[in-house]
Design a protein around this motif. Structure first.
Motif, PDB file in Angstrom:
ATOM      1  N   PHE A   1     -25.737  35.123  61.675  1.00  0.00           N
ATOM      2  CA  PHE A   1     -25.846  35.566  63.054  1.00  0.00           C
ATOM      3  C   PHE A   1     -26.540  36.922  63.060  1.00  0.00           C
ATOM      4  O   PHE A   1     -25.902  37.965  63.142  1.00  0.00           O
ATOM      5  CB  PHE A   1     -24.462  35.621  63.707  1.00  0.00           C
ATOM      6  CG  PHE A   1     -23.677  34.355  63.480  1.00  0.00           C
ATOM      7  CD1 PHE A   1     -24.147  33.142  63.957  1.00  0.00           C
ATOM      8  CD2 PHE A   1     -22.490  34.365  62.782  1.00  0.00           C
ATOM      9  CE1 PHE A   1     -23.440  31.966  63.752  1.00  0.00           C
ATOM     10  CE2 PHE A   1     -21.771  33.203  62.577  1.00  0.00           C
ATOM     11  CZ  PHE A   1     -22.252  31.986  63.063  1.00  0.00           C
ATOM     12  N   THR A   2     -27.838  36.899  62.964  1.00  0.00           N
ATOM     13  CA  THR A   2     -28.621  38.129  62.782  1.00  0.00           C
ATOM     14  C   THR A   2     -28.544  39.066  63.971  1.00  0.00           C
ATOM     15  O   THR A   2     -28.743  40.266  63.823  1.00  0.00           O
ATOM     16  CB  THR A   2     -30.096  37.794  62.493  1.00  0.00           C
ATOM     17  OG1 THR A   2     -30.584  36.956  63.549  1.00  0.00           O
ATOM     18  CG2 THR A   2     -30.240  37.085  61.170  1.00  0.00           C
ATOM     19  N   GLU A   3     -28.248  38.547  65.163  1.00  0.00           N
ATOM     20  CA  GLU A   3     -28.168  39.417  66.337  1.00  0.00           C
ATOM     21  C   GLU A   3     -26.895  40.254  66.347  1.00  0.00           C
ATOM     22  O   GLU A   3     -26.744  41.147  67.151  1.00  0.00           O
ATOM     23  CB  GLU A   3     -28.265  38.590  67.634  1.00  0.00           C
ATOM     24  CG  GLU A   3     -27.047  37.744  67.951  1.00  0.00           C
ATOM     25  CD  GLU A   3     -26.926  36.421  67.188  1.00  0.00           C
ATOM     26  OE1 GLU A   3     -25.931  35.713  67.420  1.00  0.00           O
ATOM     27  OE2 GLU A   3     -27.788  36.114  66.363  1.00  0.00           O
ATOM     28  N   THR A   4     -25.988  39.963  65.437  1.00  0.00           N
ATOM     29  CA  THR A   4     -24.722  40.676  65.372  1.00  0.00           C
ATOM     30  C   THR A   4     -24.812  41.778  64.322  1.00  0.00           C
ATOM     31  O   THR A   4     -25.066  41.511  63.158  1.00  0.00           O
ATOM     32  CB  THR A   4     -23.572  39.705  65.010  1.00  0.00           C
ATOM     33  OG1 THR A   4     -23.556  38.659  65.967  1.00  0.00           O
ATOM     34  CG2 THR A   4     -22.248  40.411  64.991  1.00  0.00           C
ATOM     35  N   LYS A   5     -24.591  43.014  64.746  1.00  0.00           N
ATOM     36  CA  LYS A   5     -24.635  44.137  63.809  1.00  0.00           C
ATOM     37  C   LYS A   5     -23.353  44.198  62.980  1.00  0.00           C
ATOM     38  O   LYS A   5     -23.391  44.367  61.781  1.00  0.00           O
ATOM     39  CB  LYS A   5     -24.820  45.442  64.600  1.00  0.00           C
ATOM     40  CG  LYS A   5     -24.696  46.690  63.776  1.00  0.00           C
ATOM     41  CD  LYS A   5     -26.029  47.266  63.467  1.00  0.00           C
ATOM     42  CE  LYS A   5     -25.871  48.619  62.824  1.00  0.00           C
ATOM     43  NZ  LYS A   5     -26.481  48.729  61.566  1.00  0.00           N
TER      44      LYS A   5
ATOM     45  N   THR B   1      -3.320  38.222  54.125  1.00  0.00           N
ATOM     46  CA  THR B   1      -4.599  38.916  54.148  1.00  0.00           C
ATOM     47  C   THR B   1      -5.636  38.059  53.438  1.00  0.00           C
ATOM     48  O   THR B   1      -5.292  37.264  52.557  1.00  0.00           O
ATOM     49  CB  THR B   1      -4.518  40.313  53.498  1.00  0.00           C
ATOM     50  OG1 THR B   1      -5.752  41.005  53.748  1.00  0.00           O
ATOM     51  CG2 THR B   1      -4.263  40.248  52.007  1.00  0.00           C
ATOM     52  N   ALA B   2      -6.883  38.205  53.837  1.00  0.00           N
ATOM     53  CA  ALA B   2      -7.975  37.498  53.173  1.00  0.00           C
ATOM     54  C   ALA B   2      -9.301  38.076  53.625  1.00  0.00           C
ATOM     55  O   ALA B   2      -9.416  38.617  54.728  1.00  0.00           O
ATOM     56  CB  ALA B   2      -7.933  36.002  53.491  1.00  0.00           C
ATOM     57  N   GLY B   3     -10.278  37.955  52.757  1.00  0.00           N
ATOM     58  CA  GLY B   3     -11.655  38.253  53.132  1.00  0.00           C
ATOM     59  C   GLY B   3     -12.277  36.978  53.670  1.00  0.00           C
ATOM     60  O   GLY B   3     -11.762  35.880  53.453  1.00  0.00           O
ATOM     61  N   LEU B   4     -13.358  37.120  54.382  1.00  0.00           N
ATOM     62  CA  LEU B   4     -14.047  35.968  54.952  1.00  0.00           C
ATOM     63  C   LEU B   4     -15.396  35.779  54.279  1.00  0.00           C
ATOM     64  O   LEU B   4     -16.013  36.743  53.825  1.00  0.00           O
ATOM     65  CB  LEU B   4     -14.236  36.162  56.460  1.00  0.00           C
ATOM     66  CG  LEU B   4     -12.940  36.352  57.259  1.00  0.00           C
ATOM     67  CD1 LEU B   4     -13.265  36.635  58.722  1.00  0.00           C
ATOM     68  CD2 LEU B   4     -12.051  35.136  57.145  1.00  0.00           C
ATOM     69  N   THR B   5     -15.858  34.530  54.225  1.00  0.00           N
ATOM     70  CA  THR B   5     -17.167  34.244  53.655  1.00  0.00           C
ATOM     71  C   THR B   5     -18.253  34.818  54.563  1.00  0.00           C
ATOM     72  O   THR B   5     -18.009  35.082  55.739  1.00  0.00           O
ATOM     73  CB  THR B   5     -17.376  32.723  53.482  1.00  0.00           C
ATOM     74  OG1 THR B   5     -17.269  32.098  54.762  1.00  0.00           O
ATOM     75  CG2 THR B   5     -16.365  32.130  52.512  1.00  0.00           C
ATOM     76  N   PRO B   6     -19.449  35.006  54.049  1.00  0.00           N
ATOM     77  CA  PRO B   6     -20.539  35.560  54.866  1.00  0.00           C
ATOM     78  C   PRO B   6     -20.849  34.680  56.083  1.00  0.00           C
ATOM     79  O   PRO B   6     -20.618  33.466  56.073  1.00  0.00           O
ATOM     80  CB  PRO B   6     -21.738  35.575  53.905  1.00  0.00           C
ATOM     81  CG  PRO B   6     -21.133  35.562  52.538  1.00  0.00           C
ATOM     82  CD  PRO B   6     -19.860  34.785  52.659  1.00  0.00           C
ATOM     83  N   THR B   7     -21.395  35.312  57.122  1.00  0.00           N
ATOM     84  CA  THR B   7     -21.721  34.568  58.339  1.00  0.00           C
ATOM     85  C   THR B   7     -22.745  33.469  58.078  1.00  0.00           C
ATOM     86  O   THR B   7     -22.811  32.504  58.835  1.00  0.00           O
ATOM     87  CB  THR B   7     -22.251  35.499  59.451  1.00  0.00           C
ATOM     88  OG1 THR B   7     -23.440  36.146  59.002  1.00  0.00           O
ATOM     89  CG2 THR B   7     -21.197  36.512  59.855  1.00  0.00           C
TER      90      THR B   7
END
Length: 118
Positions: free
Chosen positions: A70-74, A44-50
């Protein structure tokens, strides 16, 4: 035993303002200890911000790269887990328990998919 990937989906912009309640870290730690001892949690792991990511796209024989955010991604994948469970029902049970340790004010989605072992 089949393996499943759980993808933790978050609204990255809203999540930046989320504050965990005082017991959140302890609840997550206890659940991770339980799921690991049960032999279910493989990774398991968290991911860094887009903002720190890059998308690579293939279309019409051409590659393109787009740097985040990626601002178009909600909704984005904010973390993942690889689980080894007897069946999908067990994987969904663990995913549900993971979501329930989060504060009620948060909105978090967990997508559970079987890993294609073929």
């Amino acid at each position: 035993m089949p393996r499943f990937m759980s993808l933790i989906r978050i609204d990255e912009q809203a999540a930046a303002g989320f504050e965990p309640d005082p017991g959140f870290d302890e609840r997550v730690t206890a659940l991770f200890e339980e799921i690991t001892k049960a032999g279910v949690m493989l990774e398991t792991a968290g991911l860094t911000p887009t903002a720190q990511g890059t998308r690579v796209h293939w279309s019409g024989g051409e590659l393109s790269h787009t740097d985040g955010p990626f601002t178009e991604t909600k909704e984005v994948v904010g973390g993942y887990a690889i689980l080894q469970c007897k069946d999908k029902a067990e994987a969904l049970e663990w995913a549900s328990r993971f979501l329930q340790v989060h504060p009620e004010s948060w909105t978090v989605t967990c997508e559970v998919r079987a890993i294609d072992e073929a």
